[in-house]
Write an enzyme that holds these catalytic residues in place. Sequence first.
Site, PDB file in Angstrom:
ATOM      1  N   CYS A  75      -0.140 -12.512   4.990  1.00  0.00           N
ATOM      2  CA  CYS A  75       0.011 -12.066   3.373  1.00  0.00           C
ATOM      3  C   CYS A  75       1.040 -12.440   2.684  1.00  0.00           C
ATOM      4  O   CYS A  75       2.093 -13.316   3.497  1.00  0.00           O
ATOM      5  CB  CYS A  75      -0.711 -10.714   3.418  1.00  0.00           C
ATOM      6  SG  CYS A  75       0.255  -9.314   3.762  1.00  0.00           S
TER       7      CYS A  75
ATOM      8  N   ARG B  62      -1.906  -6.000   3.998  1.00  0.00           N
ATOM      9  CA  ARG B  62      -2.985  -6.870   4.472  1.00  0.00           C
ATOM     10  C   ARG B  62      -3.008  -7.217   5.933  1.00  0.00           C
ATOM     11  O   ARG B  62      -3.835  -7.060   6.571  1.00  0.00           O
ATOM     12  CB  ARG B  62      -3.523  -7.723   3.332  1.00  0.00           C
ATOM     13  CG  ARG B  62      -3.932  -7.333   2.180  1.00  0.00           C
ATOM     14  CD  ARG B  62      -4.088  -8.474   1.127  1.00  0.00           C
ATOM     15  NE  ARG B  62      -2.663  -8.832   0.843  1.00  0.00           N
ATOM     16  CZ  ARG B  62      -2.482  -9.840  -0.133  1.00  0.00           C
ATOM     17  NH1 ARG B  62      -3.829 -10.493  -0.755  1.00  0.00           N
ATOM     18  NH2 ARG B  62      -1.420 -10.358  -0.508  1.00  0.00           N
TER      19      ARG B  62
ATOM     20  N   ASP C 141      -4.590  -7.678  -3.028  1.00  0.00           N
ATOM     21  CA  ASP C 141      -3.580  -7.101  -2.574  1.00  0.00           C
ATOM     22  C   ASP C 141      -3.650  -5.629  -3.058  1.00  0.00           C
ATOM     23  O   ASP C 141      -3.642  -5.544  -4.359  1.00  0.00           O
ATOM     24  CB  ASP C 141      -2.301  -7.556  -3.095  1.00  0.00           C
ATOM     25  CG  ASP C 141      -1.015  -7.285  -2.482  1.00  0.00           C
ATOM     26  OD1 ASP C 141      -0.950  -6.111  -1.980  1.00  0.00           O
ATOM     27  OD2 ASP C 141       0.120  -7.956  -2.717  1.00  0.00           O
TER      28      ASP C 141
END
Length: 150
Positions: A9, A15, A122
Amino acid sequence: MKTKVLMVCLGNICRSPLAEGILTSKVDPAKVFVDSAGTAGYHVGNPPDERSIAVAKKYGLDISHQKCRRFSEIDFEAFDYIYAMDASNFSNIIKLARSKEQERKVKLLLDEVDVGLNEVPDPYYGGEDGFEKVFQMVDIACEAIAKKLM
């Protein structure tokens, strides 16, 4: 020989640490190694975001030991599969590839399943519910990946 999977990420604090922890819990560690990284170096050496740690803990996973690191060109050689959480990170990874073979290793995580989205959002600037939603999406994708790797 172990299959090696990298989750990526932006900052490697929300994440991708969740994806690393979730997939690790679903595979045989003797056969599959899972790691995570970020395309930006904002948080190198830090643990995952407290909210990621909390949602993982809620489901019996401990990701608190993970340390953020930045994605590197070396990762193309070290890993068999590289999963990006979103299109922006996918693009940043592909820009570093030096061959079509390296490019073929990179996929969007949610391309493995149909959850109505193609990107893992996100959750950093949102609330706790965003981390829960991300956990659920990533869990579904990791289940599919684990089945493929068995």
